[in-house]
Write a protein that holds these residues in place. Structure first.
Motif, PDB file in Angstrom:
ATOM      1  N   ILE A   1     -15.839   6.403   2.564  1.00  0.00           N
ATOM      2  CA  ILE A   1     -14.960   5.943   1.469  1.00  0.00           C
ATOM      3  C   ILE A   1     -14.736   7.077   0.466  1.00  0.00           C
ATOM      4  O   ILE A   1     -13.613   7.316   0.014  1.00  0.00           O
ATOM      5  CB  ILE A   1     -15.563   4.708   0.762  1.00  0.00           C
ATOM      6  CG1 ILE A   1     -15.613   3.498   1.706  1.00  0.00           C
ATOM      7  CG2 ILE A   1     -14.772   4.362  -0.511  1.00  0.00           C
ATOM      8  CD1 ILE A   1     -14.276   2.918   2.100  1.00  0.00           C
TER       9      ILE A   1
ATOM     10  N   THR B   1      -5.022   0.993   1.982  1.00  0.00           N
ATOM     11  CA  THR B   1      -5.685  -0.056   1.194  1.00  0.00           C
ATOM     12  C   THR B   1      -4.662  -0.828   0.366  1.00  0.00           C
ATOM     13  O   THR B   1      -3.646  -0.280  -0.060  1.00  0.00           O
ATOM     14  CB  THR B   1      -6.730   0.549   0.236  1.00  0.00           C
ATOM     15  OG1 THR B   1      -6.080   1.503  -0.613  1.00  0.00           O
ATOM     16  CG2 THR B   1      -7.842   1.251   0.993  1.00  0.00           C
ATOM     17  N   ASN B   2      -4.959  -2.123   0.170  1.00  0.00           N
ATOM     18  CA  ASN B   2      -4.059  -2.922  -0.668  1.00  0.00           C
ATOM     19  C   ASN B   2      -4.757  -3.418  -1.935  1.00  0.00           C
ATOM     20  O   ASN B   2      -4.214  -4.247  -2.659  1.00  0.00           O
ATOM     21  CB  ASN B   2      -3.440  -4.078   0.127  1.00  0.00           C
ATOM     22  CG  ASN B   2      -4.472  -5.127   0.532  1.00  0.00           C
ATOM     23  OD1 ASN B   2      -5.650  -5.036   0.163  1.00  0.00           O
ATOM     24  ND2 ASN B   2      -4.046  -6.112   1.306  1.00  0.00           N
TER      25      ASN B   2
ATOM     26  N   GLY C   1       0.829  -1.207   0.000  1.00  0.00           N
ATOM     27  CA  GLY C   1       0.000   0.000   0.000  1.00  0.00           C
ATOM     28  C   GLY C   1       0.864   1.259   0.000  1.00  0.00           C
ATOM     29  O   GLY C   1       0.596   2.227  -0.721  1.00  0.00           O
TER      30      GLY C   1
ATOM     31  N   ILE D   1     -12.472  -4.200   0.811  1.00  0.00           N
ATOM     32  CA  ILE D   1     -12.484  -3.769   2.210  1.00  0.00           C
ATOM     33  C   ILE D   1     -13.667  -4.462   2.874  1.00  0.00           C
ATOM     34  O   ILE D   1     -14.799  -4.341   2.429  1.00  0.00           O
ATOM     35  CB  ILE D   1     -12.624  -2.240   2.310  1.00  0.00           C
ATOM     36  CG1 ILE D   1     -11.431  -1.545   1.652  1.00  0.00           C
ATOM     37  CG2 ILE D   1     -12.783  -1.793   3.764  1.00  0.00           C
ATOM     38  CD1 ILE D   1     -11.575  -0.037   1.499  1.00  0.00           C
TER      39      ILE D   1
ATOM     40  N   VAL E   1      -7.161   4.027   7.295  1.00  0.00           N
ATOM     41  CA  VAL E   1      -8.497   3.752   6.748  1.00  0.00           C
ATOM     42  C   VAL E   1      -9.401   3.172   7.837  1.00  0.00           C
ATOM     43  O   VAL E   1     -10.579   3.540   7.947  1.00  0.00           O
ATOM     44  CB  VAL E   1      -8.398   2.804   5.534  1.00  0.00           C
ATOM     45  CG1 VAL E   1      -9.782   2.353   5.085  1.00  0.00           C
ATOM     46  CG2 VAL E   1      -7.681   3.500   4.385  1.00  0.00           C
ATOM     47  N   GLU E   2      -8.835   2.292   8.662  1.00  0.00           N
ATOM     48  CA  GLU E   2      -9.641   1.740   9.756  1.00  0.00           C
ATOM     49  C   GLU E   2     -10.074   2.845  10.724  1.00  0.00           C
ATOM     50  O   GLU E   2     -11.196   2.834  11.233  1.00  0.00           O
ATOM     51  CB  GLU E   2      -8.857   0.674  10.529  1.00  0.00           C
ATOM     52  CG  GLU E   2      -8.588  -0.609   9.749  1.00  0.00           C
ATOM     53  CD  GLU E   2      -7.117  -0.754   9.423  1.00  0.00           C
ATOM     54  OE1 GLU E   2      -6.460   0.289   9.186  1.00  0.00           O
ATOM     55  OE2 GLU E   2      -6.623  -1.896   9.400  1.00  0.00           O
TER      56      GLU E   2
ATOM     57  N   GLY F   1      -8.521  -5.945   3.342  1.00  0.00           N
ATOM     58  CA  GLY F   1      -8.185  -4.942   2.329  1.00  0.00           C
ATOM     59  C   GLY F   1      -7.377  -3.761   2.823  1.00  0.00           C
ATOM     60  O   GLY F   1      -7.109  -2.830   2.062  1.00  0.00           O
ATOM     61  N   ILE F   2      -6.988  -3.796   4.093  1.00  0.00           N
ATOM     62  CA  ILE F   2      -6.245  -2.664   4.668  1.00  0.00           C
ATOM     63  C   ILE F   2      -5.060  -3.195   5.466  1.00  0.00           C
ATOM     64  O   ILE F   2      -5.245  -3.997   6.372  1.00  0.00           O
ATOM     65  CB  ILE F   2      -7.134  -1.828   5.616  1.00  0.00           C
ATOM     66  CG1 ILE F   2      -8.459  -1.458   4.937  1.00  0.00           C
ATOM     67  CG2 ILE F   2      -6.412  -0.559   6.082  1.00  0.00           C
ATOM     68  CD1 ILE F   2      -9.539  -1.013   5.921  1.00  0.00           C
TER      69      ILE F   2
ATOM     70  N   VAL G   1     -11.866  -0.312  -4.564  1.00  0.00           N
ATOM     71  CA  VAL G   1     -10.947   0.733  -4.094  1.00  0.00           C
ATOM     72  C   VAL G   1      -9.519   0.295  -4.412  1.00  0.00           C
ATOM     73  O   VAL G   1      -9.101  -0.794  -4.025  1.00  0.00           O
ATOM     74  CB  VAL G   1     -11.097   0.985  -2.579  1.00  0.00           C
ATOM     75  CG1 VAL G   1     -10.087   2.014  -2.098  1.00  0.00           C
ATOM     76  CG2 VAL G   1     -12.518   1.417  -2.245  1.00  0.00           C
TER      77      VAL G   1
ATOM     78  N   ASN H   1      -7.813 -12.763   2.504  1.00  0.00           N
ATOM     79  CA  ASN H   1      -8.044 -11.335   2.758  1.00  0.00           C
ATOM     80  C   ASN H   1      -8.321 -11.135   4.242  1.00  0.00           C
ATOM     81  O   ASN H   1      -9.281 -10.500   4.651  1.00  0.00           O
ATOM     82  CB  ASN H   1      -9.202 -10.807   1.892  1.00  0.00           C
ATOM     83  CG  ASN H   1      -9.350  -9.303   1.971  1.00  0.00           C
ATOM     84  OD1 ASN H   1      -8.462  -8.605   2.473  1.00  0.00           O
ATOM     85  ND2 ASN H   1     -10.475  -8.785   1.503  1.00  0.00           N
TER      86      ASN H   1
ATOM     87  N   ALA I   1      -5.360   0.137  -4.400  1.00  0.00           N
ATOM     88  CA  ALA I   1      -4.328   0.170  -3.365  1.00  0.00           C
ATOM     89  C   ALA I   1      -3.797   1.590  -3.216  1.00  0.00           C
ATOM     90  O   ALA I   1      -3.819   2.384  -4.162  1.00  0.00           O
ATOM     91  CB  ALA I   1      -3.189  -0.768  -3.737  1.00  0.00           C
TER      92      ALA I   1
END
Lengths: 352, 352, 352, 352
Positions: free
Chosen positions: D347, D287-288, C107, D292, D227-228, D281-282, D215, D277, D217
């Protein structure tokens, strides 16, 4: 609070006689190659020595602590510091209780309940503009890559006044060098005036004018985020600033609307232009593509060697104060560098 | 962005010819009894009709949507709206493409990619100061309960200048009424000048001065949160404002430090006072207990009935524009009310 | 962005293998005497060495750069730094292109366009919790002066689970020491499990539980400023955190409303109490005076010595990676210290 | 405070039984055509009636007050309101002094010093999610234009659990409709359980799972802007939410690092993928590129018709309370709509 910015964030710290001053910059694009030569030049401008400056030979050597690898930014916050050296604070002890007139001392005494570091003005010192100048130098360079140029100008010192960037259809707008005035004659007059107030243990102020060229139309926000709001908020962060005006500023109130209005026209290349620039490139809080022009009033430095009446907050008595040490008799040229740097930061933030 | 405040939050919305204008205020203490008479009076001030004002008889009736039960605030956000009425927008159609000089039109056209509501200036309209005035009226009342009073003053209109609050040791500082000047004579001269520019299809501007009395020493922050930074950011949100200066402002640059410095002394009750107030109650960004004095330059309203050169962004041609409709020939008295309200909001935010 | 806080502001900087890490804290009351012994103890907790920790013997010696004179805060921003030492980054060169699974590498590679300092995780390193811990230690001490105490608890490591603060009417809530569990037996089991995963070149995670006692009812905000919002925002700033729950958390979804509801009652001293504390001291985003209880999931440290499949972003090939160097096989105990410090900061911000 | 967002700004207002609820949205691109059909559908989802919902037939008709001309956004703030109707507040009078267990009542009583509008929960009412849903619907539509899709999922109600989006390599990720579960059977079981608790004058909660697909990366920030952090801050703004977890969440603490780590690989098109996953996704707050995935715990609605013990803050006595009126026995399906809308908003803010 000590943080500037909407799109970029700049946190500042330090006291004149503490361990170090510095800051954290967040928002420089990753992969930016820092131009240390230009940074050094800007730092030197803010720091240059002349008849009007203090003799404290502060080297202002910065060290980058994070956010840069091999001279290139990583995208992480860029922290830097400037260690304080040569800080003999002995002659400051009286100032813990005797409030210097027109300095932050008394307000700070109340706000910080007597705990503020009063030595050298502490966190209120003009010295804190050094981190601002460092950071601004980086953003100025980034702006230049986008074709945006910032030109500072010493418009006046005391009653000696240079011609404005607004005159002659902006003919004098451009880089004016280390002591930014439009002629050697004006410079000599200013320096000689500064020398005379210095000899009289007194000080003087002046007006710094700034032109920002190359900002496209359409930046800024209506109401609380107007370009004037953002620039003015930043400028009044710089110690000793007491006024700001855009375009014709206060003088525009002497014109009628018909005289004042900036008529648009298409030039031969179908670019939108204004015939005059009385609004200084900003209408309704939004840029219109004309050079952004503003002027900043810098008050005479309050540190003078004449004996002054004031108060002692410990004894609660009226008293007299005779300052010692090194103090600029005119900070305008140094303020011009800080204003230039601050302008770079706020313009970068606005267009980001 | 459309949000003001650090400790309180004020969000604003609306366009001149949309459904409604209004705002959301967060941060009024729960249990505050709203004084609707005072609110109405302030709204009336901003709206009053005279030779210099538009004839659009907008009632400016607000409705409170939330945050108030039985006239007392709950602590939840206070939302309110003012429905727009009497908004014939027919004669605005030309203005979708013809840019009024010195209005936000062109910058907004670029920023909003042609989608901005151009009718009546849209979101840039001076009409948006009505929500500001409503909110400010509430905070002004709260300040008065704390012994803080805000006095607006029309210092000048065109070249007709009243004496400043700074003269005579501040003797004229105080409530100056609906058309706030220090004498009937000055008022008559101003009104007659306004009438003359109106008759000439032209407009004029002026300077509004404000005194804030009763703020203790020690409020504000060093650097980015200086009191001047906060006040100026707010003032430049008000359409047509082009300059601000604190205390002696630009004139202080003509003084030496010895002349400019505000010496402190203890009065007979051991209260800290300043002999002069050249810094307008703020030094180093912090209040010093003296009245906060500042002046705001209001440009001549750009809406004039003389034919003006400008551009048509659709045809990309130069063109001429002759405005129709109702437009104030001098907005200074109305701006004074908006400035008064805005001052209340920013001062409340600073001391909270 | 790298800044935390509404009422206080904390700016963080640094990369694992850069010159220094550190931060700027704004909002500590002037006149606060720093308790360096307690700060050191907290720093030591975050840094302590055991079977589960890296052997990198980083001293974590901080230096205060501003905002403190003679151990007492001035009210100006407190900046501090921790110089990085012992940073052999040789074995990190492969990691410029080979992305460690479940690390920020990929990321960050995209976000920072390949310019991020990848050495040791750079700005994403768990090492950046050291400045957080330093700052949190100061605020924890200030909270204790107000009668607010924070108790961290290692609730589980892998499948080894201690009893929760919620059980037995909160009987075990209290200071649990350096490795905060409720019995030596649990500690031994946990350490032995950590040792077994370490021996297997693997890693493990766990759950940290926190109780905050002494916060009065009435703090927090409806909606976007709920106490849970503020705490969770902070907790997810700590690397490796993947979940948070308040009170009974996810388990509350298995109860009916009648079972779940926290009934109020007046105790003999007419203090308001709850019979259960299923909401963890927060309802509607506002504190209700009961202990604030939450649990944070800390994932197994992604740095393991087993060979793993991953990608090389330079060659754009799939590849295998075998990490070298020093890595904790379980960061939960150290995370507990960071969580404790972070809790102090966010609670102080909420009640300020 | 009542304001959300970094890049966009959303201000919310209203009380359940006040004049109106609504909000101001700043940051929608000028020229955006609003899809009223989709907005209405989302509003309907949040409002739908079934066994588990209140019978208060609130129409939730919104009116746009500004920022939109002919269904197209102007770029100015979009304000809107929903007038409250059918608000008989007679049976709420007892609740001015009797605190409903596990409602905001008591915290609000202390915070707002008894002035909060208690009728229907006032500003804390779940009804305030209607403005959130309106605003979220606009942003959801904008996200879809960028290829980003949000899929809400009722994972469980009480002990009835659907299979997770994480199972079967995410095979069930997708649009699940009005009552979003993966089978009619699960839906029937859930509805029948809800009916049983309703018949028992009780209530139940559940878990809402969300997948955000599309979304890229590289979004998010290290540390305080992870993001979290941003998502969790938003989710805990929604009344009744008591927990959030990303990816495997709390369960990841039962895995070893080798099991937990999400290995990257290049797929046949040289796109970067993860084999599992588990991080949702984070990683490292960034993000990767994987979906998510997060889960939100919604507590049983505290409004139940069984008699409950509680306190009367006026008489300072313990008392019993039997609620009347209309109350959902399970708000999970409606919360799912609010969560979907809130996800869209956060988002959009993150990727802007």
């Amino acid at each position: 609070m000590n943080i500037f910015g909407n799109n970029i964030k700049f946190s500042i710290f330090g006291e004149s006689h503490g361990v170090a001053i510095g800051g954290i910059i967040d928002g420089i694009k990753p992969g930016t190659k820092l131009d240390f030569e230009k940074i050094d030049q800007m730092m030197k401008k803010r720091n240059h020595r002349a008849v009007y400056s203090t003799q404290r030979a502060e080297a202002d050597k910065y060290e980058i602590l994070s956010g840069v690898v091999d001279g290139i930014t990583t995208g992480a916050p860029l922290a830097f510091e400037i260690r304080n050296a040569d800080t003999k604070s002995g002659h400051y002890s009286e100032l813990a209780s005797v409030m210097r007139p027109s300095h932050a001392d008394y307000g700070a005494y109340v706000k910080f309940k007597g705990f503020a570091d009063h030595r050298g003005g502490g966190h209120f010192s003009g010295r804190i503009t050094a981190p601002l100048t460092f950071a601004g130098a980086i953003f100025k360079n980034e702006l230049e890559k986008k074709g945006i140029f910032i030109y500072p100008h010493i418009l006046s010192i005391g009653n000696i006044r240079d011609k404005s960037f607004l005159e002659d259809d902006g003919a004098s707008i451009g880089e004016l060098g280390f002591f930014p005035v439009t002629s050697e004659k004006i410079k000599d007059e200013m320096l000689s005036y500064i020398e005379s107030v210095r000899a009289d243990k007194n000080s003087c102020g002046g007006i710094v004018e700034v032109a920002v060229c190359g900002v496209d139309a359409g930046f800024g926000n209506p109401f609380f985020g107007s370009v004037e709001s953002e620039i003015s908020k930043m400028m009044f962060s710089i110690p000793a600033v007491k006024g700001i005006e855009f375009g014709r500023g206060f003088d525009i109130t002497h014109l009628t609307g018909f005289e004042a209005n900036d008529n648009y026209y298409y030039d031969e290349n179908k670019n939108v232009r204004v015939k005059k620039n009385n609004n200084g490139g900003i209408v309704g809080g939004i840029t219109n593509g004309a050079p952004i022009i503003f002027r900043v009033a810098v008050k005479p430095t309050p540190s003078i060697f004449k004996t002054q009446d004031t108060i002692n907050v410990k004894t609660k008595e009226n008293t007299a104060l005779t300052l010692e040490g090194r103090h600029d008799s005119c900070i305008v040229p140094r303020a011009a560098a800080a204003i230039e740097a601050a302008t770079a930061m706020v313009i970068y933030d606005i267009i980001s």
